[in-house]
Design a protein around this motif. Structure first.
Motif, PDB file in Angstrom:
ATOM      1  N   ASN A 154       0.852  -1.184   0.000  1.00  0.00           N
ATOM      2  CA  ASN A 154       0.000   0.000   0.000  1.00  0.00           C
ATOM      3  C   ASN A 154       0.890   1.237   0.000  1.00  0.00           C
ATOM      4  OD1 ASN A 154      -1.740   2.099   0.470  1.00  0.00           O
ATOM      5  ND2 ASN A 154      -2.780   1.136   2.197  1.00  0.00           N
ATOM      6  N   ASP A 156      -0.304   4.472  -0.575  1.00  0.00           N
ATOM      7  CA  ASP A 156      -1.120   5.681  -0.560  1.00  0.00           C
ATOM      8  C   ASP A 156      -0.674   6.754   0.429  1.00  0.00           C
ATOM      9  OD1 ASP A 156      -2.063   4.457   1.738  1.00  0.00           O
ATOM     10  OD2 ASP A 156      -4.166   4.461   1.146  1.00  0.00           O
ATOM     11  N   PHE A 161       1.183  10.654  -4.030  1.00  0.00           N
ATOM     12  CA  PHE A 161       0.261   9.577  -4.410  1.00  0.00           C
ATOM     13  C   PHE A 161      -1.032  10.135  -4.983  1.00  0.00           C
ATOM     14  CE2 PHE A 161      -3.335   6.814  -3.418  1.00  0.00           C
ATOM     15  CZ  PHE A 161      -2.924   5.635  -4.041  1.00  0.00           C
ATOM     16  N   LEU A 162      -1.472   9.560  -6.114  1.00  0.00           N
ATOM     17  CA  LEU A 162      -2.749   9.919  -6.726  1.00  0.00           C
ATOM     18  C   LEU A 162      -3.774   8.807  -6.593  1.00  0.00           C
ATOM     19  CD1 LEU A 162      -1.520  11.497 -10.093  1.00  0.00           C
ATOM     20  CD2 LEU A 162      -2.441  12.704  -8.111  1.00  0.00           C
ATOM     21  N   GLU A 163      -3.403   7.615  -7.072  1.00  0.00           N
ATOM     22  CA  GLU A 163      -4.326   6.486  -7.043  1.00  0.00           C
ATOM     23  C   GLU A 163      -3.587   5.189  -7.334  1.00  0.00           C
ATOM     24  OE1 GLU A 163      -7.112   5.891 -10.317  1.00  0.00           O
ATOM     25  OE2 GLU A 163      -5.993   7.379 -11.493  1.00  0.00           O
ATOM     26  N   THR A 164      -4.275   4.075  -7.050  1.00  0.00           N
ATOM     27  CA  THR A 164      -3.766   2.745  -7.390  1.00  0.00           C
ATOM     28  C   THR A 164      -4.821   2.027  -8.200  1.00  0.00           C
ATOM     29  OG1 THR A 164      -2.390   2.569  -5.403  1.00  0.00           O
ATOM     30  CG2 THR A 164      -3.014   0.511  -6.469  1.00  0.00           C
ATOM     31  N   ARG A 165      -4.369   1.341  -9.238  1.00  0.00           N
ATOM     32  CA  ARG A 165      -5.237   0.477 -10.038  1.00  0.00           C
ATOM     33  C   ARG A 165      -4.688  -0.937  -9.920  1.00  0.00           C
ATOM     34  NH1 ARG A 165      -8.121   3.363 -14.314  1.00  0.00           N
ATOM     35  NH2 ARG A 165      -8.379   5.460 -13.481  1.00  0.00           N
ATOM     36  N   SER A 171      -0.404  -4.299  -8.981  1.00  0.00           N
ATOM     37  CA  SER A 171      -1.035  -2.988  -8.977  1.00  0.00           C
ATOM     38  C   SER A 171      -0.108  -1.968  -9.618  1.00  0.00           C
ATOM     39  CB  SER A 171      -1.318  -2.545  -7.539  1.00  0.00           C
ATOM     40  OG  SER A 171      -2.242  -3.387  -6.917  1.00  0.00           O
ATOM     41  N   SER A 173       0.580   2.082  -9.021  1.00  0.00           N
ATOM     42  CA  SER A 173       0.283   3.297  -8.258  1.00  0.00           C
ATOM     43  C   SER A 173       0.839   4.480  -9.033  1.00  0.00           C
ATOM     44  CB  SER A 173       0.892   3.231  -6.859  1.00  0.00           C
ATOM     45  OG  SER A 173       0.178   2.311  -6.060  1.00  0.00           O
TER      46      SER A 173
END
Length: 181
Positions: A154, A156, A161-165, A171, A173
């Motif tokens: 993780n 975040d 940090f913007l987002e994780t897909r 993943s 990030s």
């Protein structure tokens, strides 16, 4: 493993089995580039691929026509493979055989996209260290840092940090310099 889109769409990549890597899956690559296609004009985009491994991501950027691509890995066999494929496919990818941390101490250039696919043994502090160096040493002015990592990690709380897909077991990030540096 194949190239998903661009001038070499569908071309198969067959890296030697002895390479100490885990290539990005085709499904994950396709999802990532669907996102990036809406954000960048490839002919104007400069790319840095750190911990490049098989070069799969670099080849995808090259097939789509990225302005310049620099691929960095410390494994001589990975670099050799990338150079061979680049020559065969007519890609202009600059390779650097160097430890990524050493490379980050020496290069004066900046990029639009920086992609990192470090070993899954990386700890949060390792990710933070690399990302902070990239932002505060002006490796990236306005673009994105994209980190491929295990779903168990993780990121975040890391700066920018913007987002994780997430796609399967891995993943991506995304990070952007929110400080405006």
């Amino acid at each position: 493993m194949r190239i998903i889109s661009g001038t070499h769409k569908g071309r198969r990549l067959s890296p030697p089995k002895r390479l100490p890597v885990r290539p990005t899956t085709d499904r994950s690559k396709e999802a990532l580039f669907n996102i990036l296609n809406n954000l960048f004009k490839w002919k104007e985009t400069t790319v840095l691929d750190l911990f490049t491994g098989t070069g799969s991501i670099s080849f995808e950027f090259a097939s789509r026509g990225a302005k310049s691509i620099t691929s960095v890995d410390q494994n001589k066999d990975c670099i050799k493979y990338i150079n061979e494929v680049s020559k065969d496919f007519g890609f202009k990818i600059s390779t650097v055989k160097k430890n990524v941390f050493d490379f980050l101490e020496s290069n004066p250039y900046s990029f639009d996209i920086i992609f990192l696919d470090p070993p899954y043994i990386f700890q949060i502090k390792d990710y933070e260290n690399v990302i902070m160096k990239l932002f505060f040493n002006k490796w990236l002015e306005k673009g994105l840092i994209i980190v491929e990592h295990s779903v168990k990690v993780n990121l975040d709380e890391v700066f920018g940090f913007l987002e994780t897909r997430t796609y399967g077991n891995n993943s991506f990030s995304f990070f952007k310099n929110k400080a405006g540096r």
